[in-house]
Motif scaffolding. Structure first.
Motif, mmCIF file in Angstrom:
data_model
loop_
_atom_site.group_PDB
_atom_site.id
_atom_site.type_symbol
_atom_site.label_atom_id
_atom_site.label_comp_id
_atom_site.label_asym_id
_atom_site.label_seq_id
_atom_site.Cartn_x
_atom_site.Cartn_y
_atom_site.Cartn_z
ATOM 1 N N ALA A 360 0.834 -1.202 0.000
ATOM 2 C CA ALA A 360 0.000 0.000 0.000
ATOM 3 C C ALA A 360 0.872 1.257 0.000
ATOM 4 C CB ALA A 360 -0.930 -0.004 1.214
ATOM 5 N N ALA A 361 1.900 1.241 0.822
ATOM 6 C CA ALA A 361 2.825 2.383 0.854
ATOM 7 C C ALA A 361 3.490 2.578 -0.503
ATOM 8 C CB ALA A 361 3.880 2.160 1.940
ATOM 9 N N ALA A 362 3.870 1.455 -1.130
ATOM 10 C CA ALA A 362 4.550 1.526 -2.420
ATOM 11 C C ALA A 362 3.630 2.046 -3.518
ATOM 12 C CB ALA A 362 5.104 0.157 -2.792
ATOM 13 N N VAL A 363 2.382 1.608 -3.514
ATOM 14 C CA VAL A 363 1.417 2.091 -4.512
ATOM 15 C C VAL A 363 1.239 3.600 -4.382
ATOM 16 C CG1 VAL A 363 -1.025 2.077 -5.151
ATOM 17 C CG2 VAL A 363 0.193 -0.081 -4.799
ATOM 18 N N PHE A 364 1.078 4.082 -3.162
ATOM 19 C CA PHE A 364 0.950 5.526 -2.959
ATOM 20 C C PHE A 364 2.173 6.263 -3.492
ATOM 21 C CE2 PHE A 364 2.478 8.895 -0.060
ATOM 22 C CZ PHE A 364 1.622 9.906 -0.466
ATOM 23 N N ALA A 365 3.362 5.742 -3.206
ATOM 24 C CA ALA A 365 4.589 6.402 -3.669
ATOM 25 C C ALA A 365 4.637 6.443 -5.193
ATOM 26 C CB ALA A 365 5.817 5.685 -3.117
ATOM 27 N N VAL A 366 4.279 5.344 -5.850
ATOM 28 C CA VAL A 366 4.309 5.301 -7.320
ATOM 29 C C VAL A 366 3.289 6.260 -7.901
ATOM 30 C CG1 VAL A 366 3.844 3.840 -9.323
ATOM 31 C CG2 VAL A 366 5.245 2.972 -7.450
ATOM 32 N N LEU A 367 2.095 6.336 -7.324
ATOM 33 C CA LEU A 367 1.086 7.280 -7.810
ATOM 34 C C LEU A 367 1.614 8.708 -7.793
ATOM 35 C CD1 LEU A 367 -2.108 5.844 -6.078
ATOM 36 C CD2 LEU A 367 -1.771 6.079 -8.540
ATOM 37 N N SER A 368 2.364 9.057 -6.762
ATOM 38 C CA SER A 368 2.895 10.430 -6.656
ATOM 39 C C SER A 368 3.981 10.712 -7.692
ATOM 40 C CB SER A 368 3.452 10.661 -5.252
ATOM 41 O OG SER A 368 4.692 9.993 -5.069
ATOM 42 N N ARG A 369 4.536 9.657 -8.295
ATOM 43 C CA ARG A 369 5.641 9.828 -9.245
ATOM 44 C C ARG A 369 5.190 9.828 -10.702
ATOM 45 N NH1 ARG A 369 9.209 5.150 -6.170
ATOM 46 N NH2 ARG A 369 9.437 6.284 -4.185
ATOM 47 N N LEU A 370 3.921 9.473 -10.927
ATOM 48 C CA LEU A 370 3.410 9.430 -12.287
ATOM 49 C C LEU A 370 3.142 10.832 -12.805
ATOM 50 C CD1 LEU A 370 0.923 6.427 -12.036
ATOM 51 C CD2 LEU A 370 3.253 6.423 -12.934
ATOM 52 N N HIS A 371 3.082 10.948 -14.132
ATOM 53 C CA HIS A 371 2.805 12.236 -14.764
ATOM 54 C C HIS A 371 1.449 12.754 -14.313
ATOM 55 C CE1 HIS A 371 2.648 15.422 -17.719
ATOM 56 N NE2 HIS A 371 1.502 14.955 -18.175
ATOM 57 N N GLU A 372 1.397 13.997 -13.897
ATOM 58 C CA GLU A 372 0.175 14.586 -13.354
ATOM 59 C C GLU A 372 -0.655 15.183 -14.492
ATOM 60 O OE1 GLU A 372 1.591 17.326 -10.479
ATOM 61 O OE2 GLU A 372 2.226 15.785 -9.063
ATOM 62 N N GLY A 373 -1.492 14.363 -15.105
ATOM 63 C CA GLY A 373 -2.336 14.818 -16.193
ATOM 64 C C GLY A 373 -3.794 14.885 -15.777
ATOM 65 N N GLU A 374 -4.674 14.625 -16.731
ATOM 66 C CA GLU A 374 -6.108 14.690 -16.463
ATOM 67 C C GLU A 374 -6.724 13.294 -16.337
ATOM 68 O OE1 GLU A 374 -7.625 17.526 -15.927
ATOM 69 O OE2 GLU A 374 -5.753 18.625 -16.307
ATOM 70 N N GLU A 375 -5.884 12.285 -16.083
ATOM 71 C CA GLU A 375 -6.403 10.930 -16.034
ATOM 72 C C GLU A 375 -7.391 10.737 -14.883
ATOM 73 O OE1 GLU A 375 -2.084 10.497 -17.456
ATOM 74 O OE2 GLU A 375 -3.209 11.679 -15.997
ATOM 75 N N ARG A 376 -8.350 9.858 -15.130
ATOM 76 C CA ARG A 376 -9.254 9.461 -14.061
ATOM 77 C C ARG A 376 -8.517 8.506 -13.117
ATOM 78 N NH1 ARG A 376 -13.870 6.634 -17.223
ATOM 79 N NH2 ARG A 376 -12.000 5.802 -18.228
ATOM 80 N N ASP A 377 -9.111 8.315 -11.949
ATOM 81 C CA ASP A 377 -8.471 7.445 -10.967
ATOM 82 C C ASP A 377 -8.240 6.050 -11.521
ATOM 83 O OD1 ASP A 377 -8.408 9.476 -9.200
ATOM 84 O OD2 ASP A 377 -9.965 8.713 -7.849
ATOM 85 N N VAL A 378 -9.226 5.538 -12.274
ATOM 86 C CA VAL A 378 -9.100 4.182 -12.803
ATOM 87 C C VAL A 378 -7.932 4.091 -13.779
ATOM 88 C CG1 VAL A 378 -10.743 4.603 -14.690
ATOM 89 C CG2 VAL A 378 -10.357 2.262 -13.863
#
Length: 531
Positions: A360-378
């Motif tokens: 769970a910690a790792a998923v959160f960290a990876v989400l913060s590193r992805l390109h910040e666009g207009e993608e939906r959560d899914v």
């Protein structure tokens, strides 16, 4: 029985210590240059004439082929960067122009740059104790130079014909004076010894860390006059009266690490780039001093971007090979980083964690590193799974490959949450827990608290990161909870999940977590706690 096994383990370790001592004692050798030419050189002339790049490349191959085993237990999820570093040494060892370039590791804090260099240094130290990694130098030489430098230039062509290798390099000023004054020019009598690479012993490994630019002195790199010896030798220009304590001398024949290289003075940079391109340095009173060493530097993105803005640095950049070392985007590899850090921390030894905490910690960290666009959560959740190598419904394999190769977002992984930030959050969760256990909810709450109380993070990013905590729980934690509860009921054993009591299933944990948050909690955290 347990005590007997413990004693047996201790005895086995003592046997390993004795074997290690014997192995590291057996390889010592010393003699004259004539002895070296007769007894040592004929066995492996190509091995004894290696450059620093060739030596490091051979060490990498010795330790486990190109995906080097040297890094296997320390660095996770940055295989591309490791392969690029290996490619640099392979090309440099082959004699290409790459060997005349400074290698710069560029990446965010806590991304693995320093660990990569440390592992290289430890590998060199161990390799130098093997027969394949045997190094010989002139005894008493301040730069550990190769005894082959003693071969006169007029005889080097004949040496190549006889041994099949070229001799490069010049005798250092210190050894030249010794040869003339102490040995009457008889280079066959010059003492030679086997040398062993050691960072602590300043032998073939040097490390320089920048300090206050106003007080930094180039003498830190190249040394200065040793006034205590001037009276003995009568001349400041005598090499024996020079202090050879500079970092570039310690690194000769091996590796020079430059920490945060772009923070040093410009004159330092020009000296280092001249050293890597021409293999020599110039200091007052002496001719050019030949030094063969690999310069491996690292810096962070903020310093590099500042460096790019200054047009006069274009020539310096052209003499560097830059390898990016980003954060990993594979949450499974990220979780391995946390596990390594946890196992080395005494505070975590008696703490039990549920099976989802690190992921769970790792998923959160990876989400913060992805390109910040207009993608939906899914869409973000799909990208996280793609980077972890998972098959995702509705995503074509070619599109998944483009995502993993970061074709649309080449800077992904160069910013976001660092492993250090997450470990700090885990530590906070331990302090707050009275149960000596951590659930995934405990972790999410601790990370939320860390985000909200970090003055370095702007408000919009704080809100976005808290939303990533919501997404982590929704897409990666909650789908696995029913399965976890089924297994728990079937086995009737909470201990197998490192929980101290069987009543602490996920619903109870969420309820307990919810009761600890006051009514002022924001909507994102309410979503996290909604079971």
């Amino acid at each position: 029985m347990e005590n007997a096994e413990h004693q047996q383990s201790q005895e086995q370790f003592r046997d390993q210590l004795r074997a290690f001592t014997q192995q590291h004692r057996a390889g010592h050798w010393s003699g004259s240059f004539a002895d070296f030419m007769e007894h040592v050189l004929p066995a492996a002339p190509a091995q004894l004439a290696r450059t620093s790049h060739q030596y490091i490349w051979d060490m990498l191959r010795w330790s486990g082929k190109q995906r080097c085993a040297l890094f296997a237990d320390e660095l996770f999820g940055i295989d591309d960067a490791l392969n690029r570093v290996s490619d640099y040494f392979k090309a440099a060892a082959a004699g290409s122009e790459v060997g005349r370039r400074l290698l710069l590791l560029l990446g965010p804090p806590s991304g693995g740059k320093s660990t990569l260099v440390i592992r290289l240094k430890r590998g060199l130290e161990e390799y130098s104790y093997t027969e394949a990694g045997a190094l010989y130098g002139i005894a008493g030489c301040p730069v550990h130079e190769s005894p082959l430098h003693l071969v006169p230039h007029t005889l080097r062509a004949r040496f190549r014909d006889s041994y099949g290798v070229d001799v490069g390099g010049e005798l250092c000023p210190h050894c030249r004076v010794r040869l003339e004054h102490e040995l009457g020019g008889d280079f066959l009598r010059m003492p030679v010894e086997r040398i062993f690479i050691s960072e602590a012993g300043r032998s073939a490994i040097g490390t320089y860390a920048p300090h206050d630019p106003n007080t930094a002195d180039i003498a830190d790199l190249v040394g200065s006059v040793d006034l205590s010896r001037v009276a003995e030798y009568g001349d400041e220009g005598d090499p024996r009266a020079w202090s050879w304590s500079g970092t570039v001398y310690a690194a000769s024949r091996g590796l020079l690490e430059m920490i945060e290289i772009l923070k040093v003075k410009r004159e330092f940079l020009y000296l280092l780039l001249t050293l890597t391109q021409e293999k020599n340095v110039k200091v007052a009173r002496f001719p050019l001093i030949y030094l063969d060493e690999t310069i491996l530097a690292h810096t962070n993105l903020a310093e590099f971007r500042k460096f790019l803005q200054e047009s006069e640095n274009e020539g310096l950049l052209d003499r560097m090979v830059i390898v990016q070392v980003p954060y990993t985007l594979n949450y499974r590899e990220e979780a391995r980083i946390y596990r390594k850090l946890i196992l080395s921390a005494p505070a975590f030894r008696n703490v039990h964690m549920d099976p989802h905490v690190l992921h769970a910690a790792a998923v959160f960290a990876v989400l913060s590193r992805l390109h910040e666009g207009e993608e939906r959560d899914v869409d973000l959740a799909k990208r996280v799974r793609i980077h972890a190598g998972e098959d995702v419904d509705g995503v074509h394999p070619n599109e998944a490959l483009r995502v993993r190769n970061k074709e649309k977002s080449p800077e992904e992984g160069l910013s976001g949450v660092s492993p250090r930030f997450v470990i700090n959050g885990l530590s906070h969760a331990i302090i707050q827990s009275e149960r000596h256990s951590i659930s995934t909810m405990d972790l999410l709450l601790a990370l939320k608290d860390a985000i909200e109380n970090d003055a370095r993070i702007e408000s919009s990013r704080k809100r976005r990161w808290v939303d990533y905590l919501v997404l982590t729980r929704k897409e990666f934690y909650m789908p696995s909870v029913p399965m976890l509860n089924t297994i728990t009921s079937a086995n009737a054993s909470a201990d197998m999940y490192n929980w101290p009591g069987s009543d602490r299933h996920s619903g109870a944990l969420a309820t307990a977590a919810a009761s600890s948050i006051d009514s002022s909690s924001n909507s994102s955290m309410k979503a996290i706690l909604d079971t």
